[in-house]
Design an enzyme around this catalytic site. Structure first.
Site, PDB file in Angstrom:
ATOM      1  N   LYS A  38     -11.815   3.898  18.253  1.00 54.59           N
ATOM      2  CA  LYS A  38     -11.567   4.700  16.957  1.00 54.59           C
ATOM      3  C   LYS A  38     -12.747   4.578  16.334  1.00 54.59           C
ATOM      4  O   LYS A  38     -12.956   4.887  15.608  1.00 54.59           O
ATOM      5  CB  LYS A  38     -10.549   4.496  16.486  1.00 54.59           C
ATOM      6  CG  LYS A  38      -9.981   5.194  15.760  1.00 54.59           C
ATOM      7  CD  LYS A  38      -8.755   4.539  14.343  1.00 54.59           C
ATOM      8  CE  LYS A  38      -7.843   6.057  14.211  1.00 54.59           C
ATOM      9  NZ  LYS A  38      -7.432   5.542  13.160  1.00 54.59           N
TER      10      LYS A  38
ATOM     11  N   GLY B 275       1.002  -1.209   0.013  1.00 54.89           N
ATOM     12  CA  GLY B 275      -0.217   0.068   0.161  1.00 54.89           C
ATOM     13  C   GLY B 275       1.077   1.577  -0.051  1.00 54.89           C
ATOM     14  O   GLY B 275       1.521   1.463   1.298  1.00 54.89           O
TER      15      GLY B 275
ATOM     16  N   ASN C  77     -17.388  11.623  11.028  1.00 52.14           N
ATOM     17  CA  ASN C  77     -16.465  11.518   9.795  1.00 52.14           C
ATOM     18  C   ASN C  77     -18.187  11.979   8.730  1.00 52.14           C
ATOM     19  O   ASN C  77     -17.483  12.469   7.664  1.00 52.14           O
ATOM     20  CB  ASN C  77     -15.561  10.367   9.207  1.00 52.14           C
ATOM     21  CG  ASN C  77     -14.650   9.895  10.029  1.00 52.14           C
ATOM     22  OD1 ASN C  77     -13.803  11.029  10.775  1.00 52.14           O
ATOM     23  ND2 ASN C  77     -13.416   9.631   9.666  1.00 52.14           N
TER      24      ASN C  77
END
Length: 305
Positions: free
Chosen positions: A184, A9, A192
């Site tokens: 989290k 990634g 968000n």
């Protein structure tokens, strides 16, 4: 000689880790999506890390999934929705008892990867570090934070934590990593999606305090029901603190939508709503938030899974 770190990634966190490991002169190799990306990478001199306005370039070796050689340690830094398929392409190269560090947002992808690789040791990670790609192969270290790592099935810390110390990656081994990941997840679910719906920076959510408080109450109820009371403790006050501390920032989900990229909704809000359904828990505001977000994504022609 230290074991080679393979980094899967080349997004912001993957390149941030790779550059710092290389800076510490640790062996690191960056696994790129295909030969075209590898060719693009090889036209430059490596990865550039910008920290405190100063740029340094490190000659990290690039390769693809079909490059030769076994992988003993793999940092999986791709998006949650890509993790399973990306790891599957490397399965033939994984050494027996290879170690994977899973650096994905939300929950769900980690268990899926662990299930497909029963012989590997999968270590879950939760990071508060911030970074963004200024351009290909150039990452800006935007927010110094912390990374917690843990293995719920095998609590003994690995020896390679010394590599992170040498690379200047602030970290801790956590015996309750699932609590941190749930916490989290709840923070992300409370912040968000609203930044996407209201098209705003994190700090502007202070104008929607009632909505945030209601979501926090429902998320705390969910965490309690899922056996995560520690993750539920003082959730609203932490959400408010994060909103203030990151007031000028745009959330990662906002940035994904703004750049017409797929979001990780399935591993955040979707995962939370599925968990509520499993426990036959009615959380009307959380479920309505998911409906509104799916509608927003669909209206923009973006996937809602």
């Amino acid at each position: 000689m230290s074991t080679t770190w393979h980094v899967l990634g080349a997004g912001s966190l993957g390149t941030l880790w790779a550059a710092r490991l290389a800076r510490a002169r640790l062996p690191v190799r960056l696994i790129l999506r295909d030969h075209a990306r590898l060719a693009s990478y090889q036209t430059g001199k490596g990865l550039t890390l910008v920290e405190h306005g100063v740029a340094h370039t490190y000659p990290v070796v690039g390769e693809t999934s079909d490059s030769p050689g076994p992988i003993h340690r793999l940092l999986v830094a791709c998006k949650a929705y890509d993790a399973q398929e990306a790891v599957a392409q490397l399965e033939h190269r994984l050494a027996p008892h290879a170690e994977l560090i899973l650096l994905q947002n939300g929950l769900g992808s980690q268990d899926a990867v662990a299930a497909q690789l029963p012989q590997a040791r999968c270590i879950f990670a939760s990071s508060t570090e911030g970074a963004f790609r200024e351009s290909d192969w150039r990452v800006v270290f935007a927010g110094h934070g912390y990374t917690w790592l843990g293995d719920a099935s095998h609590p003994t810390p690995p020896l390679w934590l010394d590599d992170l110390q040498a690379a200047g990656i602030p970290h801790a081994w956590s015996t309750d990593i699932l609590t941190r990941l749930w916490r989290k997840l709840a923070l992300n679910c409370a912040i968000n999606p609203l930044t996407v719906l209201y098209q705003c920076r994190n700090g502007e959510l202070q104008a929607h305090q009632c909505e945030v408080a209601t979501l926090c109450a429902e998320l705390a109820e969910l965490l309690e029901c899922c056996g995560q009371p520690a993750a539920a403790q003082d959730l609203q006050s932490e959400v408010e603190r994060v909103i203030q501390a990151t007031a000028a920032n745009y959330s990662s989900m906002y940035q994904d939508v703004a750049n017409a990229r797929r979001t990780e909704i399935s591993y955040l809000l979707g995962y939370a709503c599925q968990a509520a359904a499993r426990h036959q828990l009615t959380l009307p505001h959380l479920q309505q938030l998911q409906v509104r977000l799916v509608q927003q994504l669909s209206a923009r022609g973006l996937p809602s899974d």
